[in-house]
Structures are given as structure tokens and as C-alpha cells.
Scaffold this active site. Structure first.
Site, PDB file in Angstrom:
ATOM      1  N   GLY A  47      -9.732 -27.403 -27.707  1.00  0.00           N
ATOM      2  CA  GLY A  47      -8.352 -27.852 -27.630  1.00  0.00           C
ATOM      3  C   GLY A  47      -7.536 -27.053 -26.641  1.00  0.00           C
ATOM      4  O   GLY A  47      -6.412 -27.409 -26.319  1.00  0.00           O
ATOM      5  N   ALA A  87     -11.406 -13.875 -26.271  1.00  0.00           N
ATOM      6  CA  ALA A  87     -10.860 -12.828 -25.410  1.00  0.00           C
ATOM      7  C   ALA A  87     -10.162 -13.411 -24.177  1.00  0.00           C
ATOM      8  O   ALA A  87     -10.098 -12.755 -23.140  1.00  0.00           O
ATOM      9  CB  ALA A  87     -11.937 -11.821 -24.993  1.00  0.00           C
ATOM     10  N   GLU A 292      -4.733 -16.048 -25.960  1.00  0.00           N
ATOM     11  CA  GLU A 292      -4.338 -15.338 -27.187  1.00  0.00           C
ATOM     12  C   GLU A 292      -3.034 -14.564 -27.042  1.00  0.00           C
ATOM     13  O   GLU A 292      -2.282 -14.413 -28.006  1.00  0.00           O
ATOM     14  CB  GLU A 292      -5.450 -14.362 -27.579  1.00  0.00           C
ATOM     15  CG  GLU A 292      -6.729 -15.057 -27.920  1.00  0.00           C
ATOM     16  CD  GLU A 292      -7.928 -14.155 -27.686  1.00  0.00           C
ATOM     17  OE1 GLU A 292      -8.843 -14.212 -28.492  1.00  0.00           O
ATOM     18  OE2 GLU A 292      -7.946 -13.403 -26.695  1.00  0.00           O
TER      19      GLU A 292
END
Lengths: 333, 163
Positions: A47, A87, A292
Site C-alpha cells: 500500500g 526501514a 516510517e
């Protein structure tokens, strides 16, 4: 009842990729008979948009339309190795591997076109729209479709390429502990405005304004979307989500979405985002990872804004109304 | 287990099914009819992923008994536009990057369709209200709200209106 407003900020420097026993990803590219290019990966699109950005990188390097690219994230049993999409490494690691593979495939594609056009392959260029032509002479041209057909059925050539990007394992220096655990770093700063209800302890986030330095935004709309989705997740971590709310007994943990709280569409703050581009020397077309990190700076920015509003320093997440009220009570004790 | 006959309208076509008593509409759609556009999320009515339209209103198909759909008009995502075409809401979601993992998208679009069918010119707050039963984990809702408002605008223009 009093509602107090506060403002807080936080910044983040975020590494792209991480260092395990070395951090490689591979890509294999081959042309079909009709001039589609299949990029075989073991990487996953869950996604975040990996397939779209990888197709862009491949198309740009090959010099063919993005529609000609098929990203096949097939199977870790049969595909070329990938460490994984974690990561914030996908765009950087896999993108670099695809550039390497696409350069090799492009060279073969131009060789075949050169034979068909009876010119030197160094004199050829791609228009990015499905055609290869002689530099400065667009009418002397051949379609990618016909090049792929000729490669298969006349020349017996495989228009294909192999690519790998490896960030080698880094060992810490014994004296200092210094090491190189990642590659380029992305940066961000968020300013949060909150309103704290001193009677109920409830916190409303009024606005989240962020600046992101992402190397290069290969797909600006998707970067924007990562930032907003991540900011929402940051609010959720800061104020709502926990598997063990309020009570010490694990049996009181949430079992469904009525109890495991997240902000809904009615809890959104005003978002404002600025993207700054300083291309990274080792990034594919300069890109760093922007995944992230988008949930990182909103959290301390909200915590700082609460401190600014009511003087309460909460150092565990989520910052529930109960913790805010206990903090206010302690200040007034 | 006892089976009962249920006749209902599914995406404008008459549908006759033998369903197990006590089984859900969600199970009938996915397991019997292979209509995977309706997503199975929490199975207990808290996530909105299984939203379908029954007689013009949004319903959670995981909490709706299949046998209670007798004589009703059911619309799933598959019934929104002819094969190969996109409903203006689907187009707006695609253009506006309103889907990431995509799991909430069918429920969001059907909840939005119910809103736009009864209120072609909604405010942002009305859009927020219409999708507050649908959970999204990726987008932060912002592009979904924007896409619904964009679709509403497009649908109000008669030239672009579709059946």
C-alpha cells in the site's frame, strides 16, 4: 472548564535502510516479445506505492513509457533476493537495483535497434513515448514493440538486465563505537498545536505543520500522502493507541475497534506540509526514504505542545486524558 | 444446517440463493457468489470494510443475515459501474490517491455513494459524518474526504452524470 492551547515542535533525522549482515536487494528485468518490461522483485507493495515508484524508476532509466513496465513482486521462493520493505529502504535500495538492471537492458535494446536501423547504437536515443530514434533525426526511428519482436525472432537476443544494490555490513570501531548503519538520512520537523481540556484531560490536535527533506520526491503526490497518513498515525500513537489501556490487568485489553481507539475522520487537524528536495548522491534520482519517519516527529511535537499548554510532561504513550489529569493534579498539589 | 431460499436484487439483477439460516450477507456475497469487492474485516460491525447498500442505505453485511435480504435491493462495489468503467467516486478515489492498501476502499466508496445519492452537495462535515463508521489505517482520511467532495462536484455537473 478551561481549554488551554499550546504549541510544540520536534525534529527527526531518519536513516534510509539499516545494517544487518549487509543490506542487499536485487532486481531482474526482461522484455516480453511485445516490448513490455517485466521487473521481477521479491519486494512487497503493501500500500506504500512501491510498484508505482519502481515502475517510474524503470521507465525513466529504460526510456520507455511507464505503461510498458510490469512490476512482478512474485514470490520469495523464486524471485531475486530482497531484504524486505522495512526501514524506509524500498525506494532507495530496490530503486538503485532497478536502475542498474535497466541500464543493462537498455544497452541491449539499443543494440537491437541499431541493427534494425543500420546505425551505431551510440547515435540512438529514446523519446520516452515508445520509440527509439537517431539523435537529431526523429523520423529515422523504430518502435520499442518492433525492437522487442526483432530481438526475439530475428536476432536471438534477450533484452534483459541484472541489478543489485548492496549496502555492505558495517562493523563498529571498537574504540568509539562509530559505524555506518544506514545510507542517506532524511530530515523532518513538525510543529503541533493542541487544545487541552483541563477538566476532562482530553487533547485535541488543532494543526500539524511539517517540513520534510526527502532527497527527491519521485512521486510528489505519494510523498504528500505518506506524510499525511503518517501524521495521522503519529496522532494515533501519541493520544490513542495502546494494547493495554488504563488497567494493569491484561484481560482488560481491547478486543475490537470499539475499544482499540484510533482517531477517526472527525479528529483530523489542519495539515500543512512542505517538501524540500536536496538530492542524495547515492539515491535513485536523488531519493531518500520517506516512510516510517512520517509518524515520528508528530508524536514528540504533540507531547511538547501539551507541556506548553498545561505544563504537564507525559513521558509514556499514549498520552491519555487520565495521564494529563493526573499531571495537572500533581502540579496543583 | 437448514437452508432457506432467498430472492433479492443484487446489482440490478434478480438473484436466487439457498443460504444457511443464520449466515450473513457478507458470507453469501464472498463465499457463495465470489464477489470479493465486499471486504471481510472485523466480522463484528466495527470497521465498515463490509459496507454494502441495501435499499439505498449503507449496511454492514457482516451483521446482516442473508435471509433478511429477501425482496431487498442490494448493491455492492461490483454494481457501481459497468465492467471496465469507473463510477465517478471510483475515478475520484483513483485520481486523488485516496487508496493505499485498498482494504477500506469499497466500504468507503459505498458509504459515500449513499451520502451523495441523498445529498449531492455535502459539506466537509457531512462527508466526515458519512464515513465515520469506516476505519482507514493508511491514508489519514484526508484524501478520502477530498475525493468524495471532488466526486460530488463532478456528479452535480449534468454533462458528466452517469447512470
Amino acid at each position: 472548564m478551561t481549554r488551554k492551547r499550546g504549541r510544540g515542535m520536534a525534529a527527526v533525522n531518519y536513516p534510509t535502510g539499516m545494517n544487518l549482515g549487509g543490506d542487499p536487494s536485487q532486481a531482474l528485468i526482461h522484455a516480453t516479445t511485445t516490448g513490455s518490461f517485466v521487473v521481477t522483485l521479491s519486494s512487497v507493495d503493501l500500500g506504500q506505492g512501491l510498484k508505482t515508484v519502481m515502475a517510474q524508476i524503470c521507465a525513466e532509466t529504460l526510456g520507455v513509457p511507464t505503461d510498458n513496465i510490469i512490476i512482478d513482486t512474485a514470490d520469495t521462493d523464486t524471485g531475486p533476493h530482497c531484504m524486505g520493505t522495512f526501514a524506509s529502504r524500498g525506494t532507495h535500495r530496490i530503486g538503485n537495483a532497478i536502475i542498474m538492471a535497466a541500464k543493462e537492458a537498455r544497452a541491449v535494446m539499443l543494440e537491437v535497434a541499431a541493427e534494425e536501423l543500420e546505425v551505431d547504437s551510440n547515435d540512438l536515443t529514446t523519446d520516452g513515448a515508445g520509440t527509439i530514434h537517431v539523435k537529431g533525426s526523429p523520423q529515422k526511428s523504430i518502435s520499442i514493440f518492433n525492437v522487442a519482436l526483432a530481438a526475439h525472432f530475428k536476432h536471438g537476443k534477450s533484452i534483459s538486465g541484472r541489478g543489485i544494490f548492496l549496502q555492505p555490513r558495517s562493523y563498529p570501531e571498537p574504540e568509539t563505537g562509530k559505524m555506518t548503519p544506514a545510507t542517506c538520512y532524511a530530515h523532518a520537523c513538525t510543529v503541533a498545536e493542541v487544545e487541552v481540556d483541563t477538566e476532562t484531560g482530553e487533547v485535541a490536535v488543532l494543526s500539524l505543520k511539517s517540513a520534510y527533506e526527502v532527497g527527491r520526491a519521485l512521486n510528489p503526490r505519494m510523498v504528500e500522502q505518506q506524510i499525511i497518513g503518517g501524521a495521522w498515525m503519529g496522532i494515533s500513537h501519541a493520544l490513542y493507541e495502546t494494547t493495554e489501556p488504563y488497567y494493569p490487568d491484561r484481560a482488560h485489553g481491547p478486543v475490537d475497534f470499539n475499544q482499540y481507539l484510533m482517531p477517526g475522520p472527525g479528529d483530523l487537524p489542519e495539515f500543512a506540509n512542505v517538501v524540500i528536495e536536496r538530492p542524495a548522491a547515492d539515491g535513485p534520482f536523488g531519493a531518500k526514504g520517506v516512510g516510517e519517519m512520517t509518524a515520528n516527529s508528530p508524536i514528540p511535537a504533540i507531547a511538547n505542545a501539551i507541556f506548553d499548554a498545561v505544563g504537564v510532561r507525559v513521558d509514556s504513550l499514549p498520552i491519555t486524558p487520565e495521564k494529563v489529569l493526573r499531571g495537572i493534579r500533581a502540579l496543583n498539589a | 444446517m437448514t437452508k432457506v431460499a432467498v430472492e433479492f436484487t443484487l446489482n440490478t439483477r434478480e438473484q436466487n440463493e439457498f443460504v444457511e439460516t443464520g449466515s450473513t450477507l457478507l458470507s453469501a456475497l464472498r463465499d457463495r457468489l465470489g464477489l470479493y469487492g465486499t471486504k471481510a474485516g472485523c466480522h463484528q460491525g466495527t470497521c465498515g470494510a463490509c459496507t454494502v447498500i441495501i435499499d439505498g442505505e449503507p449496511h454492514l453485511s457482516c451483521l446482516t443475515l442473508a435471509e433478511r435480504c429477501r425482496g431487498k435491493d442490494v448493491t455492492t462495489l461490483e454494481g457501481l459501474a459497468p465492467a471496465g468503467a469507473l463510477h465517478p467516486l471510483q475515478q475520484a478515489f483513483m485520481d486523488g490517491f485516496a487508496a493505499q492498501c485498498g482494504f477500506c476502499t469499497p466500504g468507503m466508496i459505498l458509504a459515500a455513494k449513499c451520502l451523495l445519492d441523498r445529498n449531492p452537495d455535502p459539506t466537509r462535515d457531512e462527508v466526515v459524518d458519512a464515513i465515520s463508521g469506516n476505519i482507514c489505517r493508511c491514508t489519514g482520511y484526508e484524501p478520502i474526504i477530498a475525493a468524495i467532495l471532488t466526486a460530488a462536484q463532478g456528479l452535480r455537473k449534468p454533462a458528466r452524470k452517469r447512470a
